[in-house]
Design an enzyme around this catalytic site. Structure first.
Site, PDB file in Angstrom:
ATOM      1  N   HIS A 201      37.564  50.360  83.084  1.00 17.76           N
ATOM      2  CA  HIS A 201      38.568  51.399  82.842  1.00 17.76           C
ATOM      3  C   HIS A 201      38.038  52.336  81.770  1.00 17.76           C
ATOM      4  CE1 HIS A 201      41.924  48.617  84.511  1.00 17.76           C
ATOM      5  NE2 HIS A 201      41.507  49.458  85.442  1.00 17.76           N
ATOM      6  N   GLU A 204      39.052  52.574  77.826  1.00 22.36           N
ATOM      7  CA  GLU A 204      39.006  51.380  76.982  1.00 22.36           C
ATOM      8  C   GLU A 204      37.666  51.328  76.228  1.00 22.36           C
ATOM      9  OE1 GLU A 204      39.947  48.282  79.780  1.00 22.36           O
ATOM     10  OE2 GLU A 204      41.869  49.224  80.277  1.00 22.36           O
ATOM     11  N   ARG A 256      41.489  56.889  83.127  1.00 20.73           N
ATOM     12  CA  ARG A 256      41.354  55.471  83.440  1.00 20.73           C
ATOM     13  C   ARG A 256      40.416  55.202  84.620  1.00 20.73           C
ATOM     14  NH1 ARG A 256      44.828  50.635  83.570  1.00 20.73           N
ATOM     15  NH2 ARG A 256      44.825  49.675  85.632  1.00 20.73           N
ATOM     16  N   HIS A 325      38.071  44.166  78.613  1.00 27.14           N
ATOM     17  CA  HIS A 325      39.037  45.257  78.732  1.00 27.14           C
ATOM     18  C   HIS A 325      39.741  45.431  77.386  1.00 27.14           C
ATOM     19  CE1 HIS A 325      39.473  45.679  83.292  1.00 27.14           C
ATOM     20  NE2 HIS A 325      38.644  44.652  83.159  1.00 27.14           N
ATOM     21  N   GLU A 400      41.047  40.704  77.153  1.00 35.40           N
ATOM     22  CA  GLU A 400      41.701  41.915  76.661  1.00 35.40           C
ATOM     23  C   GLU A 400      41.497  41.983  75.152  1.00 35.40           C
ATOM     24  OE1 GLU A 400      43.072  44.294  78.284  1.00 35.40           O
ATOM     25  OE2 GLU A 400      43.490  43.495  80.297  1.00 35.40           O
TER      26      GLU A 400
END
Length: 440
Positions: A201, A204, A256, A325, A400
């Site tokens: 993405h 990020e 994104r 991510h 994440e």
């Protein structure tokens, strides 16, 4: 004869001048086109933290994020009891009215997103060129770099440490950028391999920065932990989505998707909905203008196709898959497309737990561990589910990275080394357990 030669030289000079003039005009046209694309502004956009009390309120908040123009879901937290919504100035009255009428509590995390963007990334240090001349690359881990700097760092490692590093171009993006994988190996007998990627993405930024920090530790500081490359091979793709990543630097900080041309005016595909794992079943869209557009078919994107082909060609080697991510501070275990857990979920959980515990010991940063369905939301077409289901990689995870909403996707560059240090310890802790208790 001399007259003809002189005429020929005069002709060549004129043609050369004309070609130079044409080249200058083309360069000017390209520059004008780039300049004509204004940088997207997020002036007075607010980030809201919405607190839901029950499933009814949760459904209402999700509905608002999907239906109201100018409202975008950024993240969910605490078993989806908290949602972060980015709200445009034009949508402020509508969203607050709806939330108040539904009795849903909310607070403002970021008052003006554009201020956060301005303060996120320091300008390039004039000494970076000197640093490049001295060290062979520009990466500093003090700011977020453009793709060309990340790409050059991969080249630098391959050229400087050829005894352990091999670079392979596995494909090209829609805009022609190379996808470069670095293999780190001492050679010899076949060893279990680890795959790491980031930047699927575009917005990020902390993910590619952290992946390059892991490369720094694996290669340039390998003598501090030689067992990591003596006992394991590594395949690292720092940026899965270079086109989108670069676009997020030059034009739209919150972009994104990829940058592939669509059938209409909308551009790009959510690469983490584009893998051939229950594609388009849940948590993905068939609308090309959606931020979670899954593409016209699985692996429609050259980036996901190249990555999947490469992994499948080495599926017997790769035993651990890690994709980085942001944001949320979670270590996610498949499945992401349904609530049911894999039969070997406990095995996956135990190994991930080693990573989370090692990471948290660095400075007590709290990470949640569980499935995406449990901790955030259900979605299909993700790379981790595909890696486990289709590539047969038993230990497949999505990490994440920070934070939990104070900055969201615009985490200041001052956090790069802090996050890198934590994730590095997490990866080390996980792989230490793997080599001692799992690897055969």
């Amino acid at each position: 004869m001399a007259k003809k030669c002189a005429d020929r030289r005069t002709f060549d000079r004129k043609m050369s001048a004309r070609l130079v003039a044409v080249a200058v005009l083309l360069a000017a046209a390209v520059a004008a086109e780039e300049a004509a694309t204004p940088e997207v502004s997020y002036e007075h956009f607010r980030l809201l933290r919405v607190q839901v009390a029950d499933k009814e309120q949760m459904a209402a908040a999700f509905r608002l994020s999907m239906e109201l123009d100018g409202v975008q879901l950024w993240a969910t937290h605490n078993m989806s009891t908290q949602l972060d919504l980015l709200v445009a100035p034009t949508a402020w009255t509508n969203i607050t009215t709806e939330l108040n009428q539904s009795g849903i509590k909310y607070s403002i995390i970021i008052e003006n997103l554009q201020d956060s963007i301005r303060n996120e990334n320091p300008p390039m240090d004039p000494e970076e060129e000197e640093w490049e001349n001295r060290s062979g690359h520009r990466l500093t881990w003090k700011r977020y770099h453009h793709y060309k700097d990340i790409e050059s760092y991969v080249d630098y490692l391959a050229n400087t440490y050829p005894e352990i590093c091999q670079m392979e171009v596995i494909g090209q993006t829609s805009e022609g950028r190379p996808l470069k994988v670095l293999k780190i190996s001492t050679g010899g007998a076949t060893k279990p391999a680890v795959w790491i990627d980031g930047g699927i993405h575009a917005r990020e930024w902390i993910a590619p920065a952290t992946v390059t920090y892991l490369l720094l530790q694996l290669v340039e500081f390998r003598h501090d932990h030689p067992w990591l490359i003596d006992d394991l091979d590594w395949y690292v793709l720092p940026v899965v989505n270079p086109d989108g990543y670069e676009y997020s630097h030059t034009t739209d900080r919150l972009w994104r998707k990829t940058r592939s041309a669509g059938d209409g005016q909308c551009v790009g595909v959510d690469a983490n909905r584009n893998f051939d794992s229950h594609w388009l079943e849940v948590g993905a869209s068939s609308d090309p203008c959606s931020s979670i557009y899954a593409g016209s078919r699985p692996f429609s994107e050259p980036e996901t196709k190249a990555m999947s082909d490469f992994i499948l060609s080495r599926r017997d080697e790769i035993k651990v898959y890690l994709t980085l991510h942001s944001y949320g501070q979670m270590w996610l275990v498949p499945w992401g497309y349904k609530a049911d857990k894999p039969d070997d979920y406990y095995d996956m959980y135990v190994l991930a737990e080693q990573g989370v515990e090692a990471l948290e010991r660095v400075r007590n940063t709290d990470y949640l561990l569980g499935t995406a369905d449990e901790l955030i939301y259900t979605s299909s077409g993700g790379s981790d589910d595909w890696a486990k289901e289709k590539a047969g990689i038993k230990y497949a995870y999505t990490v994440e990275l920070p934070d939990t909403g104070r900055y969201g996707f615009v985490l200041p560059a001052a956090h790069i080394e802090l996050v890198g240090q934590e994730v590095w310890e997490g990866v080390k802790g996980m792989m230490l357990y793997f080599t001692k208790n799992i690897s055969v």
